[in-house]
Design an enzyme around this catalytic site. Structure first.
Site: not given
Ligand code: CA2
Length: 147
Positions: A9-10, A17, A22, A73, A76, A99, A106
């Site tokens: 997700p996301n 963003r 990221y 990956n 969340a 990740h 974090r």
């Molecule tokens: O660090 C990672 O790759 C995560 O898996 C990314 C997840 C986060 O919930 C994990 O704790 C760690 C979230 C990805 C969200 O990605 C976004 C990218 C741009 C804008 C909004 C969200």
């Protein structure tokens, strides 16, 4: 050899963003460069992204039929999806967890991964290069090479 790469997700929002967390690359750019690196190693990557837990689970099941390994990956879901953990535990192919960010540096809820016990390893904190490291680790594992 075919490998499946799943993004949860996301992650479709990468590069749009939160670049300070990221990075600036989009998921498409990251997966394209992973595909060309994989091709040089003689393997094929099937990269997919979903915002839905059930779809990710269906793809894990599909990976067990005809794929040699999995890079995941789970976003969340990493931190609380026992369903994804059970899906990984229920298939016979090796999986590596990736990740982009260092989840241990974090918020405390990100410090737990409920899936790492059912993967062969985890890569966290190296940004988009983490997928390449996972690919290298997975190929190393699949070839049964010594350390
Ligand atoms: O660090 C990672 O790759 C995560 O898996 C990314 C997840 C986060 O919930 C994990 O704790 C760690 C979230 C990805 C969200 O990605 C976004 C990218 C741009 C804008 C909004 C969200």
């Amino acid at each position: 050899m075919k490998l499946m790469v799943l993004n949860g997700p996301n992650l479709n929002r990468l590069g749009k963003r939160e670049p300070h967390i990221y990075g600036h690359k989009t998921l498409e750019q990251i997966m394209n460069s992973l595909e060309s690196i994989a091709r040089e190693s003689g393997c094929e990557i099937d990269a997919r992204q979903s915002n839905h837990e059930g779809e990710l689970i269906d793809w894990i099941h599909e990976a067990a039929e005809g794929y040699s390994g999995l890079i995941l990956n789970a976003g969340a879901y990493t931190h609380y999806s026992y369903a994804i953990r059970d899906a990984l535990a229920g298939v016979d192919i090796p999986a590596i967890e990736v990740h982009l960010s260092n989840i241990y540096a974090r918020e405390s809820f990100r410090h737990t991964s409920v899936i790492s016990e059912v993967t062969i390893g985890q890569i966290s904190g190296f940004g988009n290069i983490g997928y390449e490291l996972a690919l290298k680790g997975l190929l190393h594992y699949l070839k049964g090479e010594e350390n």
